[in-house]
Structure formats: structure tokens, C-alpha cells
Design a protein around this motif. Sequence first.
Motif, short mmCIF file in Angstrom:
data_model
loop_
_atom_site.label_atom_id
_atom_site.label_comp_id
_atom_site.label_asym_id
_atom_site.label_seq_id
_atom_site.Cartn_x
_atom_site.Cartn_y
_atom_site.Cartn_z
N LYS A 69 0.83 -1.20 0.00
CA LYS A 69 0.00 0.00 0.00
C LYS A 69 0.87 1.26 0.00
O LYS A 69 0.51 2.28 -0.61
CB LYS A 69 -0.89 -0.04 1.24
CG LYS A 69 -2.04 0.91 1.22
CD LYS A 69 -3.17 0.48 0.31
CE LYS A 69 -4.26 1.53 0.35
NZ LYS A 69 -5.41 1.16 -0.45
N ASN A 87 -6.08 -1.80 -3.99
CA ASN A 87 -7.05 -2.46 -3.10
C ASN A 87 -6.47 -3.80 -2.67
O ASN A 87 -6.10 -4.61 -3.52
CB ASN A 87 -8.37 -2.68 -3.82
CG ASN A 87 -9.11 -1.38 -4.03
OD1 ASN A 87 -9.45 -0.69 -3.08
ND2 ASN A 87 -9.32 -1.01 -5.29
N GLN A 120 -5.56 -1.52 9.00
CA GLN A 120 -6.98 -1.26 8.76
C GLN A 120 -7.27 0.24 8.74
O GLN A 120 -7.92 0.76 7.84
CB GLN A 120 -7.84 -1.94 9.83
CG GLN A 120 -7.80 -3.45 9.75
CD GLN A 120 -8.64 -4.09 10.83
OE1 GLN A 120 -8.35 -3.98 12.01
NE2 GLN A 120 -9.71 -4.75 10.43
N VAL A 121 -6.77 0.93 9.78
CA VAL A 121 -7.14 2.33 9.97
C VAL A 121 -6.45 3.22 8.94
O VAL A 121 -7.09 4.05 8.29
CB VAL A 121 -6.79 2.79 11.40
CG1 VAL A 121 -7.03 4.29 11.58
CG2 VAL A 121 -7.61 2.00 12.41
N HIS A 122 -5.14 3.04 8.77
CA HIS A 122 -4.41 3.95 7.89
C HIS A 122 -4.30 3.46 6.46
O HIS A 122 -4.20 4.25 5.54
CB HIS A 122 -3.00 4.22 8.45
CG HIS A 122 -3.02 4.91 9.76
ND1 HIS A 122 -2.54 4.35 10.92
CD2 HIS A 122 -3.52 6.13 10.11
CE1 HIS A 122 -2.73 5.20 11.92
NE2 HIS A 122 -3.33 6.28 11.46
N HIS A 123 -4.29 2.14 6.29
CA HIS A 123 -4.03 1.63 4.94
C HIS A 123 -5.23 0.97 4.30
O HIS A 123 -5.15 0.52 3.16
CB HIS A 123 -2.83 0.67 4.98
CG HIS A 123 -1.58 1.32 5.50
ND1 HIS A 123 -0.88 2.23 4.75
CD2 HIS A 123 -0.95 1.23 6.69
CE1 HIS A 123 0.16 2.66 5.46
NE2 HIS A 123 0.14 2.07 6.64
N LYS A 124 -6.32 0.90 5.05
CA LYS A 124 -7.60 0.42 4.50
C LYS A 124 -7.49 -0.97 3.87
O LYS A 124 -8.14 -1.27 2.88
CB LYS A 124 -8.16 1.41 3.45
CG LYS A 124 -8.15 2.87 3.88
CD LYS A 124 -9.07 3.12 5.06
CE LYS A 124 -9.03 4.59 5.48
NZ LYS A 124 -9.52 4.79 6.86
N GLN A 165 -8.41 -4.69 3.54
CA GLN A 165 -9.67 -5.36 3.86
C GLN A 165 -9.41 -6.81 4.25
O GLN A 165 -8.76 -7.55 3.51
CB GLN A 165 -10.62 -5.26 2.67
CG GLN A 165 -11.06 -3.82 2.45
CD GLN A 165 -11.89 -3.66 1.20
OE1 GLN A 165 -12.98 -4.21 1.10
NE2 GLN A 165 -11.36 -2.92 0.24
#
Lengths: 353, 353
Positions: free
Chosen positions: A185, A192, A215-219, A221
Motif C-alpha cells: 500500500k 485495493n 486497517q485504519v491507515h491503509h484500509k 480489507q
Amino acid sequence: MYTDCVIIGAGPAGLKAGQLLHSLGHKVCILEKEEIPGGKLNIWYELFPHNESADGILQQMLADINYPIRTSIIIDSISRNSKGFLLRDQNGDEYRSRALLIATGFKPFDARQKEEYGYGIFENVITSVELEKMFKENKITNSKGLVPKRIALIHCVGSRDIKVGSEFCSANCCITGIKQAIELKKMIPDLNIYCLYMDLRLGGRFFEDCYKDSQVHHKIQFIRGRLSETNENADQTIVLRYEDTLAGRPAKLTADMVVLLVGMQPDHSILKLLPDIDERVGSDGFFGNGRIDQADQNSDNDLFFAGSCTGPKSIIQSTDEASEVAFRVNKYLKKRLHTSIQDQYDGVWIQHP
Amino acid sequence: MYTDCVIIGAGPAGLKAGQLLHSLGHKVCILEKEEIPGGKLNIWYELFPHNESADGILQQMLADINYPIRTSIIIDSISRNSKGFLLRDQNGDEYRSRALLIATGFKPFDARQKEEYGYGIFENVITSVELEKMFKENKITNSKGLVPKRIALIHCVGSRDIKVGSEFCSANCCITGIKQAIELKKMIPDLNIYCLYMDLRLGGRFFEDCYKDSQVHHKIQFIRGRLSETNENADQTIVLRYEDTLAGRPAKLTADMVVLLVGMQPDHSILKLLPDIDERVGSDGFFGNGRIDQADQNSDNDLFFAGSCTGPKSIIQSTDEASEVAFRVNKYLKKRLHTSIQDQYDGVWIQHP
């Protein structure tokens, strides 16, 4: 060559044990089958959870080595008598030692065994080891040389999988997957990333922080799901069919690239050379018995094991164990000090068939 | 008392480091606040995954101790100058040392912080630590003195829980829960046992074997669910309300006894005495930084940490780390050998306020 301890394997555990035994005044030699020392440190770019440079760690470990490390050594035979070991390599060179320390590490799971995952069949299905090579080259591209837009990371490939005969957890793949997802990322911000996991096993220190960060900064999934199979589209993208185990239903996902987080397998290449070894291999195929009471500690045992050849471990866990084992080797060698080196190597050598 | 290294804490890490440093010829003293040595080994009955006797392991560790372990010692102050440490205990006794090793372990999570779980309110809600006491006494009974028929074990109590300020995983509770479930079932064969877990984190060697054994042979039931609250019935049985996270719906369970698998918390009781310590505490509250590159290794640092005071660890991991740290203490002490002990302890002592 006459030594107090021959160490087989110049990975983190072997290097650590070598350094410590040498610091205690023992004559040590490491034999390494690869062309360079470092073991698996050579396959990683950065290390979890702090993204330290693997090569930096290796150079630090090699900086104060002042005992022989012989590389490109293939051991042909290991003989022993009551006084120690005699090893011969492919060049006919001999190494005699009072104690023998096996630090041969693990081997990555061969992903071709999970044929349904498409590794070795579809070009855009790669392993976590191959992804590290891409990190080193600072270039993430798919089979068409394009930067991927959707990547799926598959956890537990060759781990906790009775079908491939590996029921154990490799313990390091979950955090490796999270580390790799974050690295990806950072390199490709609009990527994605989907992680398909069974359980997220993040028991190590600061691992939960990485998970939260992912999860919070790099999304990134995370999907609790078990991959069933992959198929290739005409454009070489990959269709993944999996069971979403939270939703309890089958699901589908398309990705430009699939990364298989391959587990840690026992490496048995040294096994056939080792005398009386059967009783020293656990039901999981790794050396030793993993017990706390370490019966070896008080015995006349002269054969030692350290690092990920005794089970999946992080690098810190490997070097910590190597330290504990180095103390046991030291204790054993001190007991033998009253015998001269010449005495040591007299007698009949029994070679394992 | 003049020593090369004072070790605070006579648990597995402290005992291991003490034994090793002593074996290398250093003058060692362990200070222990409890009446007996052993640390948390004293609270366990049997140890995962091989069900070794905790007391047996402890007796083995104590068997070859021939250096002082002082028990019931409360340290009042720790001073230092450039040459080492000066500790004073509650009796006014002084201990001078060149190096100081902190091995103060962890403290179990105080389950009263999770008020909704009913610990300290309902008699039949106990902790995993209290269950170990029952194992030691070989008697499992509920508040009415009856043998329970249904027991629920709750994983992750005080772990991975932002509400109580502990976001990290304690890494050892899952396997402890499985170990305890099997032990319970062996003692009470017709017992029904339910384990409520978030993820089952079984990364250690042979842990998956225990898990399989618990399901196949002992019929332990595992529910992926997060406990919301407990309530007590008129007969003192406990009603558990939880979210079944696989089914995605709320659910209910009644048990005679509830065991809370309490996590491992940093123990900060020594913290206020330690000089310049702030930079040495991680974001999780444990000592050290968990890095691989171990900058300390090459510095003049004379303050060391080992065992579960640097993060949740199994006993093997604690003693392995203690071995690695013992080598670093040894390296430091060897560097200091050219200064006499008298020199060592001259100078101005600065006491931490």
C-alpha cells in the motif's frame, strides 16, 4: 579442521550461536550450503513488526564474526563416535567437532502442492517469498508488466491444512501478510488489498498495532474466508472462489495478483545424514520435542538443535533459542575440557548408513 | 552486598539468567518480593502443551542454584552512577551491582475491570489463575461445593480490549484455555465445556495438536463469540449473553461456573524506582522495544530486561530470552572487568526521585 562445535546453517540461529560460543572461547565453524551466509534473512526485504531492513540485521550479525563460516558446503557424511563428530563435505574436506549444532532452518511450503490455488499454473499467482523479491527490486508488477490495482493475500497456505499433511500453524504468516499488505500500500497508494484469513494470529509484541494500522491507515480489507480455488480470466486476472466463513456462504473476488502466504515446513535435507535421529523428530516433522524440562540439559548429549528447525519461529525467537542452546553447548563442552583434543578424535568412527 | 549483576525477580527468566551468569563466573544475586522463588510457576499446576508439572520445572530450575536468592525483599530505592547500581531494601540492606537485570514478569489482568463479566460479584465466576489453584487442590467445585456440570471458559479477558486499555494479545491464554478445558474434562468426564473465543491463536509448537485433542477426544465445544454480560440465576448458575460472531446473532448460555482467561498485564511496581525508564517502556506498557537490531547490544547500557516484563511470553520464550540477555549482560560485564570492584562503587550516587 578440529573444532569444539560445528554449526550447520548460517541463518540467524546459527550465526547467533556461533557468535556466542566463540565469545566464550570455543573453536567454532559454521558450514552453510548456500553461497552466502544469512539463511532466510536473504529472502526478506523488511522484517515485521518494525520494518527493519533484513539485510541491515544480517550485516549487523556478520560485523563481528571472527571465526570461519564456510559457504557452498554440501555435507556428504556425518560420522560419530563416543567422542564427537566427523563431517565430510563434497570436496573431501573433513571437520571434527566435539559437539554438533543443527541450525538448518525451515523451508517455505511448496505452493504447487495446493494445485487448486493455481501457483505454477497462473502467472499472477505468486508466493510471499516472491513478493519479497519484488520489494527488494522496488518494482511490483503483474505478468503484463503493469502495476496491479487489486491484490489478494491468502493466509495459511500449507499451514493448518490436513490435506497437505501440515496441521500446525506456521505462526509468522499472519503478521507477514499484514506487513506485506502495508508495504504494498505504501508503494501503490490506490491499491485495493484483500487478506483472506482463517484466524488472525497476532500473538507477538506490537503485532496488533500493525493490524490496526493496516486497517485504519491503509484500509486493508480482511475477509474471514477459506480459498477454494482460483481461475484465470482471459486478461490474466484471477478469480478467487472462497467460503466467507463469517457470512457462511460462498463468495467470489477478482484480483490482478494473488499472493500465497506460504507456511514454514521442516527441512529434512540433513536428516538422512544424522545418526539416531528418528527419536529427535517431532510429530510435526521439526527437530526436538518442544518440552520445557529440556532433558538434554543434564545429559551427555552432544547433538543440539536451534532456530526454526525446531519449529516455526520469528527471527527474535530463533536467536533467543540459539542463545539458550549455546549455553547448553557451552556446558557440554566445559564438561569435556579435561579430555585433550587428540583423545577427543581417537577411536572408531561409525558412519550412519 | 557487592555483585556483578543484581536480578530483580526469581521467576523463570530471572532464575535462568541467574544460572547462566553464575555459570560464567559472575557474582549474581536475585531479589524476589514473594516469600518463595518461582514467580508465576507457583500459580500454575501443569504447563501447556505437554502438561509438565510447573512445580517439577521449578524444582529442576532451583536444583543447581548456588548463588543467593533473597526472598521477601521489597526494594525501597534504586540509585545509580556511571559505575553501576545501588539498591536498598526495606530492611536497609544494600546491594551494589555493575549491571541490573529486571525480570519482574507480568501481572494477571484484574478481572474486576470487566464488571459486566461478574467477577467479584458472582461467586461462580472465577479466573484462570483461581482454576489452577483448584487443580493443585485436585478439587473442582462451585460456590455450593458441588461438582459443576457445565463450565464456560471465556478467552481474551483483558486482552485485545480497547475498553480496558489493553489492545495487545496476551498470546498464551488460548492455549491455557484449551489446556484447562482438557484438564477439567479429565477430572470430570461428563462435564460440558464451552470455550468462547475471538480468534483461536495457537501459533506455538504442538498447540494445534492440543486443540484437535480437545475437540476429538474431549468434546470441548468452541464458540466464536464475544461475551456481553453475565447474570446470576437464583440457584447461582450463571447466564452468559454473547454475540455468536459466526452466526452473527446474539445468543445465551447457562453454566455452573465461568472461568475468565485473564490476560498478561505489564507490572509497573518497579517502574517508579527505575532511573530514566520512560524511554524504555513500549506503547503497550511492557519494557523494551521488541526490536531485532537490539541497539543495546553494542552500547554501554547496564540496565537489562528479560522475560514477560518485555511482553507476553510462554515459559520457554521467557527463558530463551533470558539466555540471550544473559549473554548481553556477560558482554557488558567483561568490558567492565578492567575496573576494580572498588573503583566500580566509588563516586556519587544519584537516586531517582
